[in-house]
Design an enzyme around this catalytic site. Structure first.
Site, PDB file in Angstrom:
ATOM      1  NE  ARG A  60      -3.923   2.013   2.339  1.00 40.24           N
ATOM      2  CZ  ARG A  60      -4.222   2.801   3.383  1.00 40.24           C
ATOM      3  NH1 ARG A  60      -3.589   2.649   4.528  1.00 40.24           N
ATOM      4  NH2 ARG A  60      -5.146   3.720   3.287  1.00 40.24           N
ATOM      5  CG  HIS A  64      -1.431   5.305  -0.547  1.00 40.64           C
ATOM      6  ND1 HIS A  64      -2.244   6.068   0.272  1.00 40.64           N
ATOM      7  CD2 HIS A  64      -2.174   4.220  -0.880  1.00 40.64           C
ATOM      8  CE1 HIS A  64      -3.421   5.471   0.413  1.00 40.64           C
ATOM      9  NE2 HIS A  64      -3.396   4.345  -0.271  1.00 40.64           N
ATOM     10  CG  ASN A  89      -0.840   9.192   2.014  1.00 39.30           C
ATOM     11  OD1 ASN A  89      -1.169   8.171   1.440  1.00 39.30           O
ATOM     12  ND2 ASN A  89      -0.343  10.247   1.375  1.00 39.30           N
ATOM     13  CG  HIS A 186      -7.130  -1.758  -1.684  1.00 41.79           C
ATOM     14  ND1 HIS A 186      -6.751  -1.286  -2.916  1.00 41.79           N
ATOM     15  CD2 HIS A 186      -6.866  -0.743  -0.808  1.00 41.79           C
ATOM     16  CE1 HIS A 186      -6.287  -0.049  -2.802  1.00 41.79           C
ATOM     17  NE2 HIS A 186      -6.340   0.305  -1.546  1.00 41.79           N
TER      18      HIS A 186
END
Length: 230
Positions: A60, A64, A89, A186
């Protein structure tokens, strides 16, 4: 190939295509830091002993970072106006392990491996250690000295419609396959009940209403795992 392997394979394809226009190479550190992958792997194996969810956390982090101005490690920069402190975040994690990797690499080959490449390697090795496929990571990224907080608005949430997400992905050069890959990653890890409670008990701000598009055989077990008010 399993569903997980397919998703993670598509993930690396999408991230590689969208990462940078620079000429990257899997052998970039062959002479300057030949054991870079082994060092990262050793740190991650140790980290997983203390945090069983560290692998999805690191994947992740890479996503990001890459989704805002490319894979340049700008997410790691500190400051009150940094990407790290932006709303999308605030729930990211794994920074301490990235620091551990950086420390180990600085000891082995000082001032050689970029933080952007560390994030890329950490994501790839996390997939591998988590039971997914392996691939050679193109390396040679350079770190940003500037944070891009304004760009974090491009990171979508679980409350966005598919149409909105698809439109954003197209604007960034991604197709529907990339969308499935990057969103599907995810599924590696756990979701917080708060992320979808409104669809179970308060759809469209109607108290007690369940999202009618949510499969009932899926919604009922979710309600048992995430009771109203729990």
């Amino acid at each position: 190939m399993s569903w997980f392997q397919m998703i993670t394979t598509l993930f690396v394809v999408a991230m590689t295509v969208g990462a940078s226009n620079a000429q990257l190479s899997a052998t970039f550190y062959a002479k300057t830091c030949p054991n870079v992958s082994t060092i990262v792997r050793n740190v991650l194996q140790q980290a997983q002993q203390n945090d069983i969810w560290i692998f999805p956390k690191l994947i992740r982090l890479h996503f990001h970072d890459c989704f805002v101005h490319g894979c340049d490690a700008s997410l790691l920069l500190n400051g009150t106006d940094s990407e790290k402190t932006a709303t999308p975040n605030l729930s990211t994690d794994g920074y301490a392990v990235i620091d551990d990797i950086k420390t180990a690499l600085e000891k082995a080959c000082p001032c050689v491996v970029s933080c952007a490449d560390i994030l890329a390697l950490a994501a790839q090795i996390s997939v591998s250690l988590g039971g997914g496929p392996r691939w050679k990571v193109p390396l040679g990224r350079r770190d940003s000295r500037t944070t891009h907080r304004e760009g974090t608005g491009t990171i979508r949430t679980g409350h966005e419609s598919l149409a909105n997400i698809a439109t954003l992905f197209r604007s960034m050069g991604f197709d529907s396959t990339d969308l499935v890959a990057l969103s599907g990653v995810h599924t590696f890890g756990r979701a917080r009940c708060a992320a979808f409670m409104d669809r179970l008990y308060n759809f469209n701000n109607v108290s007690g209403k369940t999202d009618p598009t949510l499969n009932a055989t899926y919604a009922n077990p979710l309600k048992q795992l995430c009771p109203k008010g729990g």
